[in-house]
Design an enzyme around this catalytic site. Sequence first.
Site, PDB file in Angstrom:
ATOM      1  N   ARG A 131       0.850  -1.192   0.000  1.00 23.81           N
ATOM      2  CA  ARG A 131       0.000   0.000   0.000  1.00 23.81           C
ATOM      3  C   ARG A 131       0.883   1.238   0.000  1.00 23.81           C
ATOM      4  NH1 ARG A 131       2.306   2.338   3.658  1.00 23.81           N
ATOM      5  NH2 ARG A 131       0.626   3.864   3.707  1.00 23.81           N
TER       6      ARG A 131
ATOM      7  N   ARG B 174      -7.474  -0.656  -6.829  1.00 25.78           N
ATOM      8  CA  ARG B 174      -7.774   0.476  -5.935  1.00 25.78           C
ATOM      9  C   ARG B 174      -7.921   1.726  -6.802  1.00 25.78           C
ATOM     10  NH1 ARG B 174      -4.285   1.144  -0.660  1.00 25.78           N
ATOM     11  NH2 ARG B 174      -6.224   2.099   0.069  1.00 25.78           N
TER      12      ARG B 174
ATOM     13  N   ASP C 255      -1.867  10.690  -2.454  1.00 25.59           N
ATOM     14  CA  ASP C 255      -2.243   9.600  -3.371  1.00 25.59           C
ATOM     15  C   ASP C 255      -2.526  10.133  -4.760  1.00 25.59           C
ATOM     16  OD1 ASP C 255      -2.937   8.556  -0.543  1.00 25.59           O
ATOM     17  OD2 ASP C 255      -2.712   6.834  -1.879  1.00 25.59           O
TER      18      ASP C 255
ATOM     19  N   ASN D  22      -5.373  12.451  -0.035  1.00 27.18           N
ATOM     20  CA  ASN D  22      -4.488  11.632   0.805  1.00 27.18           C
ATOM     21  C   ASN D  22      -5.337  10.913   1.854  1.00 27.18           C
ATOM     22  OD1 ASN D  22      -1.808  10.743   1.542  1.00 27.18           O
ATOM     23  ND2 ASN D  22      -1.994  12.009   3.360  1.00 27.18           N
ATOM     24  N   LYS D  23      -4.678  10.110   2.667  1.00 30.43           N
ATOM     25  CA  LYS D  23      -5.341   9.274   3.679  1.00 30.43           C
ATOM     26  C   LYS D  23      -6.405  10.051   4.443  1.00 30.43           C
ATOM     27  CE  LYS D  23      -5.036   5.816   4.319  1.00 30.43           C
ATOM     28  NZ  LYS D  23      -6.080   4.915   3.717  1.00 30.43           N
TER      29      LYS D  23
HETATM   30  O1  MRU Z   1      -4.585   3.331   2.068  1.00 29.46           O
HETATM   31  P1  MRU Z   1      -3.101   3.508   1.973  1.00 29.46           P
HETATM   32  O2  MRU Z   1      -2.339   2.998   3.145  1.00 29.46           O
HETATM   33  O3  MRU Z   1      -2.570   2.980   0.648  1.00 29.46           O
HETATM   34  O4  MRU Z   1      -2.924   5.086   1.935  1.00 29.46           O
HETATM   35  C1  MRU Z   1      -1.638   5.630   1.855  1.00 29.46           C
HETATM   36  C2  MRU Z   1      -1.604   7.091   1.969  1.00 29.46           C
HETATM   37  O5  MRU Z   1      -2.612   7.750   2.054  1.00 29.46           O
HETATM   38  C3  MRU Z   1      -0.256   7.735   1.895  1.00 29.46           C
HETATM   39  O6  MRU Z   1      -0.238   8.910   2.631  1.00 29.46           O
HETATM   40  C4  MRU Z   1       0.046   8.073   0.427  1.00 29.46           C
HETATM   41  O7  MRU Z   1      -0.131   6.958  -0.396  1.00 29.46           O
HETATM   42  C5  MRU Z   1       1.409   8.584   0.240  1.00 29.46           C
HETATM   43  S1  MRU Z   1       2.579   7.321   0.508  1.00 29.46           S
HETATM   44  C6  MRU Z   1       4.115   7.797   0.129  1.00 29.46           C
END
Ligand code: MRU
Length: 345
Positions: A45, A88, A238, A248-249
């Site tokens: 991920r 995803r 992302d 982002n997350k």
């Molecule tokens: O759901 P995830 O764990 O894939 O989400 C990841 C994030 O939101 C990170 O902050 C993002 O991918 C940047 S990672 C360098």
Amino acid sequence: MIRPIEWANGKVRWLDVSKIPFEEVYHESNDLERLARAIENMEVRGAPAIGVFAALSLAAIAYNINTDNIDAFLNKIMEAANRLRRTRPTAYNLFWAIDRVLNRLKKEMLESRSIAKLKEAVVDEALRILYEDIEQNKRMGRHGATIINDGDVILTHCNTGALATAGYGTALGVIRAAWEQGKRIKVIATETRPLLQGARLTVWELVKEGIPVTLITDNMVGYVLSKGLADKVLVGADRILLSGHVINKIGTYTIAVLAHRHDVPFYAVAPTSTIDPKTKVEEVVIEERDPDEVRTVLKKIPITVPNVPVMNPAFDITPPELVTGIITEKGIVYPPYNETLRKIL
Ligand code: MRU
């Protein structure tokens, strides 16, 4: 340096980060369904890691196709690309990496119709994506470290480290670079419910490096920023739109609003492969994940009434007016993003 994704003689080898910090398990496969499920189940991920993994997955599929019929060869690759695209929806790097491998294949076909040559080109492009990612992370680290002062406390969200990339990391790469330059920094990591990437992965990486880290729950961010306990916020991304919207997350937007309220600079750190030049903010697809991730702790310990309706969006959107700067491998860009991001691309 931790290398979570590697090419292993026609297979992809990866560290199953869904099990960190409890177990360090590596898997290897060249099976399309297994590889796609590794992304869906979040064994791999983080936007850059997903891109690198998808590119290597395409390479592993291509490498193992046993045919001398070029149409059959191309059909299998397109089938794999389509399956991987459905894993995803939000991280742009996934689509960017798949397109890059397919474009290389197209270009190669203008020169040669030899399946062996085409396989070689696909593997070569995937490996380039892998190595470039590490290189770009180090470059982002160097650019980003220029805004970090000795003694800074940096608040970060989710995991943006080696475990979210091919190695070194994005926001965590900047923290790593500042630390390597001798700056005595400290990190505050949010736990990042529901899947706890902050508590499980960021803390694990920072403890391994000896960088001081304090863990907080997500709902402590307002308290921490209002008390002046953090000097800067650094997060990954992302997908970044040309308008400067940072996807982002889930929880990032809340942190950005609070940072703005308390005058704490808020930076996103991402390679230019995260910048989506086409999508408009209203078209962004936010992944909605399994409700049981919210009803339980890591799908193991129930924490509520069975089957209670829940929301589980995996990402949110931070508008450009809350983003102080965006740190990329090509330098740091500042508002107005619709001009500066276009220029950097
Ligand atoms: O759901 P995830 O764990 O894939 O989400 C990841 C994030 O939101 C990170 O902050 C993002 O991918 C940047 S990672 C360098």
